[in-house]
Design an enzyme around this catalytic site. Structure first.
Site, mmCIF file in Angstrom:
data_model
loop_
_atom_site.group_PDB
_atom_site.id
_atom_site.type_symbol
_atom_site.label_atom_id
_atom_site.label_comp_id
_atom_site.label_asym_id
_atom_site.label_seq_id
_atom_site.Cartn_x
_atom_site.Cartn_y
_atom_site.Cartn_z
ATOM 1 N N ASP A 153 1.071 -1.178 -0.311
ATOM 2 C CA ASP A 153 -0.523 0.010 -0.386
ATOM 3 C C ASP A 153 0.657 1.421 0.185
ATOM 4 O O ASP A 153 0.460 2.023 1.301
ATOM 5 C CB ASP A 153 -1.061 -0.077 1.150
ATOM 6 C CG ASP A 153 -2.615 -0.942 1.324
ATOM 7 O OD1 ASP A 153 -2.894 -1.119 0.750
ATOM 8 O OD2 ASP A 153 -1.423 -2.396 1.476
ATOM 9 N N HIS A 297 -3.153 -9.684 -1.905
ATOM 10 C CA HIS A 297 -2.917 -8.102 -1.346
ATOM 11 C C HIS A 297 -4.203 -7.624 0.270
ATOM 12 O O HIS A 297 -3.439 -7.697 1.173
ATOM 13 C CB HIS A 297 -3.919 -7.137 -2.272
ATOM 14 C CG HIS A 297 -4.101 -5.751 -1.775
ATOM 15 N ND1 HIS A 297 -3.041 -4.890 -1.734
ATOM 16 C CD2 HIS A 297 -5.484 -5.108 -1.604
ATOM 17 C CE1 HIS A 297 -3.492 -3.885 -1.291
ATOM 18 N NE2 HIS A 297 -4.896 -4.539 -1.154
ATOM 19 N N HIS A 307 -11.642 -3.315 7.003
ATOM 20 C CA HIS A 307 -11.248 -4.774 5.926
ATOM 21 C C HIS A 307 -11.742 -6.634 6.531
ATOM 22 O O HIS A 307 -11.180 -7.210 6.238
ATOM 23 C CB HIS A 307 -9.668 -4.993 5.410
ATOM 24 C CG HIS A 307 -9.740 -3.171 4.697
ATOM 25 N ND1 HIS A 307 -10.348 -2.968 3.394
ATOM 26 C CD2 HIS A 307 -8.890 -2.478 4.440
ATOM 27 C CE1 HIS A 307 -10.439 -1.069 3.278
ATOM 28 N NE2 HIS A 307 -9.153 -1.362 3.497
ATOM 29 N N HIS A 334 -2.865 -4.548 2.323
ATOM 30 C CA HIS A 334 -4.789 -3.620 2.327
ATOM 31 C C HIS A 334 -5.183 -2.895 3.449
ATOM 32 O O HIS A 334 -5.442 -2.351 3.487
ATOM 33 C CB HIS A 334 -5.571 -4.952 1.870
ATOM 34 C CG HIS A 334 -6.809 -5.039 2.224
ATOM 35 N ND1 HIS A 334 -7.288 -3.564 1.029
ATOM 36 C CD2 HIS A 334 -8.358 -5.070 2.262
ATOM 37 C CE1 HIS A 334 -8.700 -3.807 1.241
ATOM 38 N NE2 HIS A 334 -9.650 -4.741 1.546
#
Length: 446
Positions: A153, A297, A307, A334
């Site tokens: 990221d 990811h 998430h 992520h």
């Protein structure tokens, strides 16, 4: 090419701002806190149109490197001259070039040239397209020890610049990036800016990447198929590893087998990715290649409130393949924080399962995911919402060291570290495989 279409780009940017739900490049973040990010860094183009920009290299099969770059000039040559002395190029390789359109944006010419065979642990000097500046890179070693920089990221903010400087402050052999590169999210000039930002680093060491949700960039009707920018700009060795997609592939380097999986393409048991992974793992000889590392990811294990559950379907589909193959570590991004887990299989501690590490804290523009679930899971050994990067140092066939380096303004601080052994030497894990009745060839390798 962004300078040619200022009005069109402004119109497109306005459209994205008014209708952000149409751009399917991000999954739902949910309600969680983020630390305020630092400003985005836009890196301008300041070379002649025929000169290479956004130069980066990647591993491309045994003893080969792929050199990629972009030119504004449409008729620049796809050629790389290279040699072991500065200014003296005794080898030459030709490649190919292409461009793409995304709404009103038309990319420059994207060149890819595969060079080699090359010697290990050797510095080569090279020039792209027959003009422009000279670059250099060092090939990875043929054996242990080897060191990987690991960062996810990344984005292109002031935090990103800080992370890259910290990574560059200590030598490494290969950089691994588990998705979310430029955070362009459809704004194509940001892909160009990102390429220029990372060029001083990615032109000197191989960068091996996989896609994240910010690479998808679909748009209803007009751009229904994702990853156009990513696939054109960041070509990885999928063909060399028997994969039919640039979204998942593998490579070998110095006694390690690295698998890059795609969280945003099909992964169930009937999918091409699943069948490829199954065959790829079966072909690894753990006597010659004692270490297996996987990058993807969306994390399979995560105690951050951000998430939650987004990697669960993929975990259920593929976790057993990785467990039976005795994968050593699974790295994910992520989630914009750092977290290290113990070895796990099926939501339980298992000393024959992979160690799981989340490193989605490279410097993205969205900020950090500050909130973790409480009470802390016994599976989670260290977690912190700070920007940083990781170092994976594989010492020999049996031992490796992992460290996570927290960003400070002036230096990177080692905040977490652990030594661990390869599962390929574990007698207990070998006996577990025997109890499961797996093939004798796999038992022998372990």
């Amino acid at each position: 090419m962004e300078n040619l279409y200022p009005r069109a780009f402004s119109l497109l940017l306005t459209l994205f701002l008014i209708f952000p739900q149409l751009l399917q490049s991000q999954t739902q973040n949910g309600a969680f806190s983020r630390q305020p990010p630092r400003p985005v860094v836009f890196t301008p183009h300041n070379r002649p149109d025929s000169d290479p920009q956004q130069v980066h290299i990647s591993l491309a099969g045994i003893d080969h490197i792929r050199v990629s770059w972009i030119t504004e000039a449409k008729h620049a040559k796809s050629v790389v001259e290279y040699g072991k002395e500065s200014g003296k190029y005794n080898a030459l390789a030709n490649g190919e070039h292409k461009s793409y359109r995304y709404f009103f944006y038309h990319s420059g010419e994207i060149h890819h040239v595969k060079i080699g065979p090359l010697e290990p642990s050797t510095t080569y000097f090279y020039r792209c397209g027959g003009s422009g500046p000279e670059f250099s890179f060092r090939t990875p070693p043929s054996g242990f020890p080897i060191e990987f920089a690991v960062v996810g990221d990344l984005g292109q903010t002031e935090w990103t610049a800080s992370t890259l400087q910290h990574i560059d402050s200590k030598d490494y052999d290969v950089l691994l990036l588990p998705g979310d590169l430029s955070y362009a999210d459809g704004k194509q000039p940001l892909w160009d800016s990102f390429g220029r930002l990372v060029e001083p680093y990615a032109s000197r060491r191989p960068w091996m990447v996989t896609e994240g949700n910010h690479e998808i960039e679909t748009f209803p009707i007009l751009h229904p198929y994702g990853f156009r920018s990513y696939n054109n700009r960041w070509r990885m060795p999928h063909e060399e590893s028997g994969s039919t997609s640039n979204l998942y592939y593998s490579f070998d380097v110095a006694g390690t087998h690295i698998i890059m999986l795609g969280s945003y393409t099909e992964f169930d048991a009937d999918s091409s990715q699943y069948k490829w992974l199954e065959a790829d793992l079966a072909n690894v000889d753990r006597k010659k290649t004692p270490w297996i590392f996987v990058l993807l990811h969306a994390p399979w294990y995560n105690t951050n409130t951000a998430h939650q559950g987004e990697g669960e379907s993929m975990r259920k589909a593929m976790e057993e393949l990785l467990y039976k193959a005795r994968v050593d570590v699974v790295f994910a991004g992520h989630v914009h924080a750092y977290e290290r887990f113990t070895r796990i299989f099926h939501d339980k501690e298992n000393q024959c399962g992979p160690m799981y590490v989340t490193v989605g804290d490279g410097g993205n523009r969205e900020g950090l995911a500050l909130t973790f679930k409480n009470p802390t899971s016994p599976l989670s050994l260290f977690r912190e919402a700070s920007f940083g990067h990781g170092r994976l140092s594989v010492l020999n066939q049996t031992h490796a060291h992992w460290s996570w380096h927290r960003n400070n303004d002036s230096k990177a601080v080692v905040a977490d570290q652990v030594w661990f052994e390869s599962l390929s030497i574990s007698k207990a894990c070998r006996e577990t495989l025997e109890d499961q009745g797996l093939s004798s060839s796999l038992k022998e390798e372990l």
